[in-house]
Design a protein around this motif. Sequence first.
Motif, short mmCIF file in Angstrom:
data_model
loop_
_atom_site.label_atom_id
_atom_site.label_comp_id
_atom_site.label_asym_id
_atom_site.label_seq_id
_atom_site.Cartn_x
_atom_site.Cartn_y
_atom_site.Cartn_z
N LYS A 6 -1.69 6.46 -6.70
CA LYS A 6 -1.76 4.40 -6.41
C LYS A 6 -2.62 3.84 -6.64
CE LYS A 6 -2.26 4.99 -1.46
NZ LYS A 6 -0.88 3.54 -0.95
N LYS A 7 -4.02 4.77 -7.51
CA LYS A 7 -3.96 3.20 -8.57
C LYS A 7 -3.56 3.45 -9.81
CE LYS A 7 -8.02 4.33 -9.66
NZ LYS A 7 -9.91 5.19 -9.98
N ASP A 54 -2.66 11.87 -5.70
CA ASP A 54 -2.01 10.88 -5.01
C ASP A 54 -2.83 9.65 -5.00
OD1 ASP A 54 0.35 11.85 -3.51
OD2 ASP A 54 -0.89 12.56 -1.86
N GLN A 55 -4.47 9.96 -4.89
CA GLN A 55 -4.96 9.28 -5.40
C GLN A 55 -4.91 8.10 -6.74
OE1 GLN A 55 -9.36 10.01 -4.99
NE2 GLN A 55 -8.30 11.66 -3.05
N GLY A 70 -0.25 2.57 -9.61
CA GLY A 70 0.36 1.96 -9.24
C GLY A 70 -0.22 0.01 -8.56
N GLY A 71 -1.31 0.27 -8.08
CA GLY A 71 -2.26 -1.03 -8.09
C GLY A 71 -2.52 -1.91 -9.45
N GLN A 76 5.68 5.29 -4.01
CA GLN A 76 6.61 5.99 -2.94
C GLN A 76 7.57 5.42 -2.14
OE1 GLN A 76 2.57 6.28 -2.66
NE2 GLN A 76 3.06 8.50 -3.27
N ASN A 95 -4.07 -4.32 0.73
CA ASN A 95 -4.51 -3.31 0.88
C ASN A 95 -3.36 -2.08 2.12
OD1 ASN A 95 -6.01 -2.84 -1.42
ND2 ASN A 95 -7.89 -4.28 -0.25
N SER A 119 1.04 -1.35 -0.08
CA SER A 119 0.10 -0.14 -0.06
C SER A 119 1.10 1.09 -0.08
CB SER A 119 -0.69 -0.48 0.87
OG SER A 119 -0.38 0.18 2.85
N THR A 120 1.92 1.32 0.03
CA THR A 120 3.03 2.45 0.18
C THR A 120 3.69 2.27 -0.98
OG1 THR A 120 5.06 0.89 1.42
CG2 THR A 120 3.58 2.12 2.53
N TYR A 121 3.14 1.60 -1.92
CA TYR A 121 3.76 1.21 -3.11
C TYR A 121 3.23 2.42 -4.19
CZ TYR A 121 4.97 0.28 -8.50
OH TYR A 121 5.28 0.65 -9.55
#
Length: 334
Positions: free
Chosen positions: A99-100, A95-96, A102-103, A47, A83, A43-45
């Motif tokens: 993160k998406k 940021d959202q 990255g997911g 970053q 998560n 979940s920190t990916y």
Amino acid sequence: PLKGRIMMMKTVVVISHDEDAHAQRVLERASEMGVRGLLWDVSTYPQSAQITLPLYDSRIPSIVIEGQEIPRGVQGFFWRRPNGKYHSSSVSKMDQYMKKEGGVVVSALGEYFSEANWISSPWAEVKGGNKPYQLLLAKRFGWKIPLTCISNNPEEVRQFIAVLGPRKLTMKPAGTAFMDLSEEKNFSSIENKVVFTKIIDSEEVLANIDMIKNCPVIFQEAIHKEYDLRITVVDDVTHVAKITLEGCDDPDNLDWKNWQGVRRYSTEILPREVEQKCVDIVRSLGLRFGCVDLGFSSREGYTFFEVNPQGQWLPSEDRLGYDVSGSIVRALVR
């Protein structure tokens, strides 16, 4: 010499966060078994980690976590809590977005590191954790399941309630039980809700029937059980916990996970055909790990409820002495 010896050790990656007791137990058990365990909070990916999936020359994929590269011959990935922990601070739209993105990359890792053992693969958990699909598959396998109507059509639900007649009705979410409603993103906020399986008043549902259009829901007949069973399946190994409930003041509460009284755990030996059906449905869902939840009554026998691909098993290990963590580690390095 020390570095060389570490690299020769079998290595597994536990994908979770540092507050997850289940993840910590697997890491501890891995160490006891001479296996190197690494914790990765995806979940920190992106970053705190870098992933490269090269599709040119002969380069191979790589994952670098806080400057440490995962060994190329990593034996296994335990997809436990991808998560991460609940984040109390709100994040920006950018940021959202990152993160998406990255997911998307993380979800493909099972294909790029396909020689490793995945328990279970990210894509398999998406499909295998789908409750409507689980119920359909269980019915095909010959399990007894509650009479069920999954719908957001008021007239279909009205008809289902009529079919049930005097039998009690339950309602539960088609997806997650946790409703994140807090604007402040505070996990403990009273604005957040957790929806457990309870008996609900059919007349109340009928009085608010038009609201059903807003969201699909799983409606089922209430199953009255003598006890619950949680069967933790790791490949073809089963760990069976019998859960007997006592002393709850709410007669409408049917969910042992939300039981306000006493939960008593004991070992149980299932009929061979029932045990095999638990193994078979987990495998057919594309999973290598799953917690199968059943109910039992002398009159109705075994009733299938669901499979949780990231289910809790520490009570089975701590109270009953099952080596669930050892089964997971052995599956990761086989």
